[in-house]
Design a protein around this motif. Structure first.
Motif, PDB file in Angstrom:
ATOM      1  N   GLU A 153     -27.460  48.100  -3.991  1.00 45.44           N
ATOM      2  CA  GLU A 153     -26.768  49.180  -3.283  1.00 45.44           C
ATOM      3  C   GLU A 153     -26.526  50.332  -4.266  1.00 45.44           C
ATOM      4  O   GLU A 153     -25.394  50.618  -4.671  1.00 45.44           O
ATOM      5  CB  GLU A 153     -25.444  48.683  -2.696  1.00 45.44           C
ATOM      6  N   LEU A 154     -27.602  50.975  -4.678  1.00 47.09           N
ATOM      7  CA  LEU A 154     -27.522  52.022  -5.699  1.00 47.09           C
ATOM      8  C   LEU A 154     -27.036  53.324  -5.062  1.00 47.09           C
ATOM      9  O   LEU A 154     -27.816  54.089  -4.494  1.00 47.09           O
ATOM     10  CB  LEU A 154     -28.890  52.208  -6.363  1.00 47.09           C
ATOM     11  N   ARG A 155     -25.744  53.586  -5.211  1.00 50.99           N
ATOM     12  CA  ARG A 155     -25.144  54.780  -4.607  1.00 50.99           C
ATOM     13  C   ARG A 155     -24.598  55.749  -5.647  1.00 50.99           C
ATOM     14  O   ARG A 155     -24.266  56.885  -5.321  1.00 50.99           O
ATOM     15  CB  ARG A 155     -24.027  54.368  -3.639  1.00 50.99           C
ATOM     16  N   THR A 156     -24.493  55.297  -6.906  1.00 55.40           N
ATOM     17  CA  THR A 156     -23.995  56.146  -7.991  1.00 55.40           C
ATOM     18  C   THR A 156     -25.026  56.159  -9.108  1.00 55.40           C
ATOM     19  O   THR A 156     -25.603  55.125  -9.440  1.00 55.40           O
ATOM     20  CB  THR A 156     -22.646  55.622  -8.527  1.00 55.40           C
ATOM     21  N   VAL A 157     -25.238  57.332  -9.680  1.00 57.30           N
ATOM     22  CA  VAL A 157     -26.152  57.454 -10.811  1.00 57.30           C
ATOM     23  C   VAL A 157     -25.430  58.145 -11.954  1.00 57.30           C
ATOM     24  O   VAL A 157     -24.659  59.093 -11.738  1.00 57.30           O
ATOM     25  CB  VAL A 157     -27.444  58.220 -10.425  1.00 57.30           C
ATOM     26  N   PHE A 158     -25.651  57.644 -13.161  1.00 56.58           N
ATOM     27  CA  PHE A 158     -25.094  58.251 -14.382  1.00 56.58           C
ATOM     28  C   PHE A 158     -26.254  58.730 -15.231  1.00 56.58           C
ATOM     29  O   PHE A 158     -27.193  57.962 -15.504  1.00 56.58           O
ATOM     30  CB  PHE A 158     -24.263  57.231 -15.163  1.00 56.58           C
ATOM     31  N   VAL A 159     -26.194  59.997 -15.655  1.00 54.21           N
ATOM     32  CA  VAL A 159     -27.275  60.550 -16.477  1.00 54.21           C
ATOM     33  C   VAL A 159     -26.684  61.247 -17.706  1.00 54.21           C
ATOM     34  O   VAL A 159     -25.655  61.907 -17.628  1.00 54.21           O
ATOM     35  CB  VAL A 159     -28.158  61.544 -15.687  1.00 54.21           C
ATOM     36  N   ASP A 160     -27.355  61.071 -18.833  1.00 49.74           N
ATOM     37  CA  ASP A 160     -27.008  61.755 -20.078  1.00 49.74           C
ATOM     38  C   ASP A 160     -28.331  62.171 -20.727  1.00 49.74           C
ATOM     39  O   ASP A 160     -28.770  61.571 -21.704  1.00 49.74           O
ATOM     40  CB  ASP A 160     -26.207  60.817 -20.984  1.00 49.74           C
ATOM     41  N   PRO A 161     -28.977  63.195 -20.152  1.00 51.41           N
ATOM     42  CA  PRO A 161     -30.348  63.534 -20.564  1.00 51.41           C
ATOM     43  C   PRO A 161     -30.398  64.312 -21.876  1.00 51.41           C
ATOM     44  O   PRO A 161     -29.364  64.775 -22.377  1.00 51.41           O
ATOM     45  CB  PRO A 161     -30.827  64.407 -19.405  1.00 51.41           C
ATOM     46  N   PRO A 162     -31.587  64.483 -22.434  1.00 54.82           N
ATOM     47  CA  PRO A 162     -31.754  65.354 -23.599  1.00 54.82           C
ATOM     48  C   PRO A 162     -31.494  66.808 -23.231  1.00 54.82           C
ATOM     49  O   PRO A 162     -31.226  67.137 -22.071  1.00 54.82           O
ATOM     50  CB  PRO A 162     -33.202  65.116 -24.018  1.00 54.82           C
ATOM     51  N   ARG A 163     -31.614  67.696 -24.206  1.00 59.59           N
ATOM     52  CA  ARG A 163     -31.229  69.099 -24.013  1.00 59.59           C
ATOM     53  C   ARG A 163     -32.018  69.784 -22.896  1.00 59.59           C
ATOM     54  O   ARG A 163     -31.524  70.724 -22.267  1.00 59.59           O
ATOM     55  CB  ARG A 163     -31.420  69.888 -25.318  1.00 59.59           C
ATOM     56  N   ALA A 164     -33.202  69.306 -22.607  1.00 57.95           N
ATOM     57  CA  ALA A 164     -34.013  69.923 -21.555  1.00 57.95           C
ATOM     58  C   ALA A 164     -33.466  69.654 -20.161  1.00 57.95           C
ATOM     59  O   ALA A 164     -33.920  70.271 -19.187  1.00 57.95           O
ATOM     60  CB  ALA A 164     -35.454  69.422 -21.652  1.00 57.95           C
ATOM     61  N   GLY A 165     -32.498  68.746 -20.032  1.00 63.27           N
ATOM     62  CA  GLY A 165     -31.923  68.454 -18.724  1.00 63.27           C
ATOM     63  C   GLY A 165     -32.831  67.571 -17.881  1.00 63.27           C
ATOM     64  O   GLY A 165     -33.738  66.895 -18.393  1.00 63.27           O
TER      65      GLY A 165
END
Length: 364
Positions: free
Chosen positions: A290-302
């Motif tokens: 039930e994937l309803r939340t996503v967490f992202v911490d990408p590199p500088r390019a976004g």
């Protein structure tokens, strides 16, 4: 300011100016008032890297001004570094000076420390490392009570261990992290502590299971796992996935599945465009979560366009960014489906124009 310079008396003013600049730039997106999280004015960086400069019998750590890249600047004290690094630097330099086996063709010195006072030093050479080097390196490590890594072309010698172990407290629980030499770690330990607690607190508003992209060594994964029934954490770098798996095991966390995939590959899997054998190791099919939340911490390019379309499917997005410019663009791209509900600024990089931003976006 230059990388080795600090200005403690004016730190709060400089931090406020930096925050105001970012807030003004994002004003058109109508974010809420930003929570501001400052850094200590000195002794905050967990890593420091220096060229080693040889001048006959003398030996010094140096850095270079980008405006004058040919002129070395001797660094007697690197004020941004954690106290264990600052204390060791002059002692190590003086120890190396009269020891040819250790100083010959020594090119670079890298320091890695923790809030628990562990220290790891990497010495990089422009020559092969022989038995004499290894014998004296063992003596050096014992003298200072540190771990030591020697590197030269196609060589890596480890004395002690090639990682340090740090700890951070989130909502009253201590999490322990193994951080490997020459792998990415959050550079500012006191600010990382604040970021972890902000992410944990705001994840309470986020439903379902969690998908995390760019998980690295599990910096955010460990505390966030306590908020979700299931977590799928993805990272492309082998060193990152190795550390994440070890950190999960060492902290007794068993509801996280770590998968070595890039954000682009995850987007393809979520869209059903490709199947990946690495996902076959999951306890259940990806579609059953039930994937309803996503967490992202990408590199500088976004986030790239494919990843943007992937995260658009989620009810909530927790987004940590090291580049306010690409964060702004990504928020604009998501504006027709999501709005910003929380906004924070973290001074990971005092005395520079860089700042860490974090937003919580919810579906409209």
């Amino acid at each position: 300011m230059l990388p080795w310079q600090t200005d403690p008396e004016n730190y709060e003013t400089l931090f406020a100016q930096k925050c105001a600049h970012v807030e003004e730039d994002l004003l058109a997106l109508s974010p809420p008032v930003a929570d501001r999280f400052s850094s200590p004015a000195e002794s905050y960086r967990v890593r420091a890297e220096f060229r080693v400069w040889h001048d006959e019998d003398d030996l010094n750590y140096v850095m270079f001004d980008p405006a004058d890249p040919r002129t070395p600047v001797v660094i007697e004290d690197f004020a941004p570094a954690l106290a264990p690094i600052r204390e060791l630097m002059p002692r190590l330099r003086d120890y190396l000076k009269p020891r040819p086996a250790l100083r010959k063709k020594l090119f670079q010195a890298e320091f890695m420390a923790t809030t628990t006072n562990e220290l790891l030093v990497t010495l990089i050479y422009h020559r092969p490392l022989d038995e004499q080097w290894e014998q004296e390196a063992y003596q050096l490590a014992a003298e200072f009570g540190i771990s030591l890594v020697g590197r030269s072309r196609k060589q890596k010698r480890v004395i002690g261990q090639d990682f340090v172990s740090d700890q951070f407290c989130v909502n009253g629980r201590w999490y322990h992290y193994r951080q490997y030499e020459q792998s990415f770690v959050q550079p500012n330990a006191p600010v990382n502590q604040k970021m972890l607690n902000w992410a944990w607190e705001h994840s309470r508003e986020c439903p379902g299971d969690l998908l995390e992209l760019y998980c690295g060594n599990g910096n955010f994964t460990l505390p966030l796992a306590s908020q979700y029934p299931n977590v799928i954490a993805t990272e492309l770098a082998k060193s990152g996935t190795k550390a994440a798996l070890e950190n999960l095991q060492n902290n007794g966390i068993d509801n996280v599945q770590v998968v070595r995939l890039s954000a682009e590959e995850v987007s393809q899997a979520m869209a059903g465009d490709r199947e990946f054998r690495r996902l076959a190791a999951l306890p259940q099919p990806l579609s059953d979560y039930e994937l309803r939340t996503v967490f992202v911490d990408p590199p500088r390019a976004g986030l790239d366009s494919a990843t943007l379309e992937c995260v658009r499917q989620f009810d909530t997005i927790l987004y940590v960014s090291c580049n306010p410019t690409t964060l702004k663009q990504n928020i604009q791209d998501l504006n027709n489906t999501h709005s910003v509900h929380s906004f924070a600024l973290f001074d990971q990089f005092p005395y520079t124009q860089h700042i860490e931003s974090a937003v919580l976006l919810k579906q409209r």
